[in-house]
Design an enzyme around this catalytic site. Structure first.
Site, short mmCIF file in Angstrom:
data_model
loop_
_atom_site.label_atom_id
_atom_site.label_comp_id
_atom_site.label_asym_id
_atom_site.label_seq_id
_atom_site.Cartn_x
_atom_site.Cartn_y
_atom_site.Cartn_z
N LYS B 78 52.71 -72.01 -15.63
CA LYS B 78 53.56 -72.38 -16.77
C LYS B 78 54.83 -73.04 -16.21
O LYS B 78 55.29 -72.67 -15.13
CB LYS B 78 53.89 -71.08 -17.51
CG LYS B 78 54.66 -71.19 -18.80
CD LYS B 78 54.81 -69.77 -19.39
CE LYS B 78 55.58 -69.74 -20.67
NZ LYS B 78 55.63 -68.38 -21.25
N SER B 153 54.25 -68.23 -26.13
CA SER B 153 54.76 -69.47 -25.61
C SER B 153 53.88 -70.08 -24.51
O SER B 153 54.02 -71.28 -24.22
CB SER B 153 56.18 -69.29 -25.08
OG SER B 153 56.17 -68.42 -23.97
N SER B 177 53.78 -63.59 -25.16
CA SER B 177 53.56 -64.99 -24.79
C SER B 177 52.38 -65.24 -23.84
O SER B 177 52.04 -66.40 -23.60
CB SER B 177 54.83 -65.58 -24.17
OG SER B 177 55.75 -65.89 -25.16
#
Lengths: 97, 485
Positions: B78, B153, B177
């Site tokens: 990420k 997320s 997330s």
């Protein structure tokens, strides 16, 4: 009571402007703020008398280490390279005096 | 195009070990798949094509190193993990051109284990969101339905795995997330115990809640990733000193070993019918196999959304004070007053959702409101942690849904942030308590979209959790691949 004036005071503390673009794209930021803070009042119903706050759920944390500098050659230069504006080996800011 | 991208991480590791293909074959397969699918899903912010091809070639030339558990395996991180030689944007304009001078411990450990990092994936700005719609670089699309959100997320990570772009990913979970995008994209996602994986070099959102963890196609894949990245790190004072368990050599469980608690406060939510049907079916499958399911009460969970958003916002307002336009990141040009520089740089380069949370956090920390909101929320956090402790006394794990609704159409909630926050009800209580959670695909709804289930365990019992996940995978229906060309 929360209103636009108090929202502006909070924004001032956060170094943020309450800009119009927010109301175009995402609803009115002040109205949303008031609504969200209003929802938080549900916590008044929680029985917390005598309860120790839990700020961080860490278990078996690292003990503090000796406060000794470690040599990382070239690191300072690399960090300075990221500065949007600098003067020599310093971060540049507008005049404050 | 070779089809090696179909493999799970463990299958690919086995294939490399047996010499059936090389690191370059695998990396090429994933990069080709990435090129094919990226125009439709937009999961990646940076693709490290040249670097990963060169690295894979060098691995093949040197030959396989059996000491490196992720040798030659293509993965993504990420875009909150600092990686040398590439931008780290955290999905924000304020870090658009930021190139960190240091590397996250997770990235160092992935590299040390021989992994090939092929891309950095999209996210909601500063990991604040549950749909990736709040990325400053545009949303990621769900591979199962391109008009729907992938969750967030870590939505880029989940979509990327579901589409076959990479075999595994590292994400972060502050309020769900990892687990929620894994569920909405039909992947497996593990949020480890707070302090199990170092946060050094991870762009901070809520420091007492953030935890890095893997997303992949199976629980065994998550175990392989976790074993490479977890463990003590002197550079993160909140990283636990506790040694890691062996996540890779687990004795298969029997159904009779398992007693699962179902938190009433989560199962009584208002579920979309297609989600409810899959969850009911999954419960039937588990009970038919001999797993014991029992209802448990966790009365303080009803306060968890309010407590979480107070604490997370407070920590965000503190953590994001560093973006001032001076040391790194975006700086508004032509400002002659320092305060003006702060105000205009931050207002222009931070997105509306991030600014909303900074405002909320600044408010709850401000004089006169601190006790009523911040301290009160921290006391409620203790009550919620106690609820987990009590509930897990009489059962091995807690079983809960991950999302009450299927992946939603873009824009469905963007004008209603409070409703969006309330949708995190299933996942965020665990971050307040700090324990580990594993999200698994439970099946496909009538709409053809994935539905997830999560198992939550006691602190540092990741091995038990992953073992239970492997057991569940054998029982629950496989969901296959998304209909993506």
């Amino acid at each position: 009571m929360l209103d636009e004036k108090s929202a502006k005071a909070v924004a001032e503390l956060a170094r943020l402007e309450l800009v119009d673009s927010d109301s175009h794209s995402r609803g009115n930021i002040v109205d949303d703020f008031v609504k969200i803070v209003g929802y938080m009042d549900i916590l008044a119903h929680a029985q917390t008398e005598g309860v120790d706050p839990l700020y961080c759920p860490i278990i078996e944390a690292q003990p503090p280490r000796a406060d000794e500098p470690k040599s990382r050659p070239g690191l300072a230069d690399k960090i300075l390279e990221e500065a949007p504006e600098r003067v020599g080996r310093f971060f540049a800011v507008p005049r404050i005096v | 195009m070779n089809q090696l991208w179909h493999l799970t991480l463990c299958e690919a590791a086995k294939g490399l070990a047996e010499g059936r293909f090389g690191a370059l074959d695998l990396v090429l397969a994933c990069l080709e798949r990435l090129k094919q699918t990226e125009p439709s899903i937009k999961a990646c912010l940076t693709v490290l094509e040249e670097e990963s091809l060169a690295y894979a070639r060098s691995l093949d030339e040197k030959g396989r190193d059996p000491q490196k558990p992720l040798w030659g395996l293509p993965v993504t991180v990420k875009d909150v993990f600092c990686l040398l030689g590439a931008p780290t944007t955290a999905g924000s304009k304020i870090l658009e051109n930021y190139r960190p001078a240091f590397e996250a411990t997770v990235v160092e450990r992935l590299k040390a284990a021989g992994a090939v990092i092929i891309a950095k994936t999209n996210l909601d700005e500063f990991a604040m969101g549950s749909s990736t719609e709040f990325s400053a670089y545009g949303p990621t699309c769900n591979p199962w339905n391109l008009e729907r959100v992938p969750g967030g997320s870590s939505g880029g990570a989940a979509a990327s795995i579901a589409a076959g772009q990479s075999l595994a990913a590292m994400g972060t979970d502050t309020g769900g997330s990892i687990r929620q995008p894994a569920a909405l994209c039909g992947c497996v996602g593990l949020k480890p115990t707070y302090g199990r994986v170092s946060r050094y070099g991870v762009v901070a959102y809520g420091s007492s809640l953030d935890q890095a963890g893997p997303l992949a196609r199976s629980a065994a894949d998550c175990a392989l990733m976790l074993s490479a990245v977890a463990g003590p790190d002197g550079r993160d004072s909140t990283c636990s000193m506790r040694k890691i368990d062996d996540y890779l050599n687990l004795c298969p469980l029997k159904a009779s070993d398992l007693v699962l608690g179902l938190p009433e406060e989560l199962w009584s939510a208002d579920f979309a019918p297609q989600v409810a049907n899959v969850l009911e079916q999954a419960k039937k499958i588990l009970t038919s196999a001999g797993v014991t399911l029992k209802s448990v009460k966790m009365p303080n969970l009803r306060f968890s959304v309010a407590a979480y958003y107070i604490l997370a916002a407070a920590e965000a307002s503190t953590n994001l004070a560093r973006y001032d336009g001076v040391r790194y990141g975006y700086r508004e040009a032509g400002k002659e007053d320092l305060n003006d520089l702060y105000f205009s740089s931050r207002t222009k380069a931070l997105g509306p959702e991030v600014r909303r949370r900074i405002l909320l956090g600044t408010f709850v920390l401000s004089s006169g409101y601190y006790d009523a909101y911040y301290r009160k929320a921290a006391q409620v956090r203790r009550l919620i942690a106690n609820d987990y402790y009590k509930a897990l006394k009489d059962c091995n794990f807690l079983l809960a849904p991950v999302s009450s609704i299927p992946p939603w159409p873009f824009g469905a909630f963007t004008a209603d942030p409070l409703t969006l926050y309330q949708l995190d009800m299933m996942t965020l209580p665990l971050n307040l308590a700090g324990g580990p959670g594993l999200s698994l695909p439970a099946g496909l709804g009538a709409d053809g979209l994935p539905v997830g289930l999560q198992l939550m365990g006691r602190a540092f019992e990741e091995a038990e959790l992953l073992n239970a996940g492997m057991f569940f995978e054998r029982l629950l229906p496989p969901i296959g691949w998304p209909p993506l060309n």
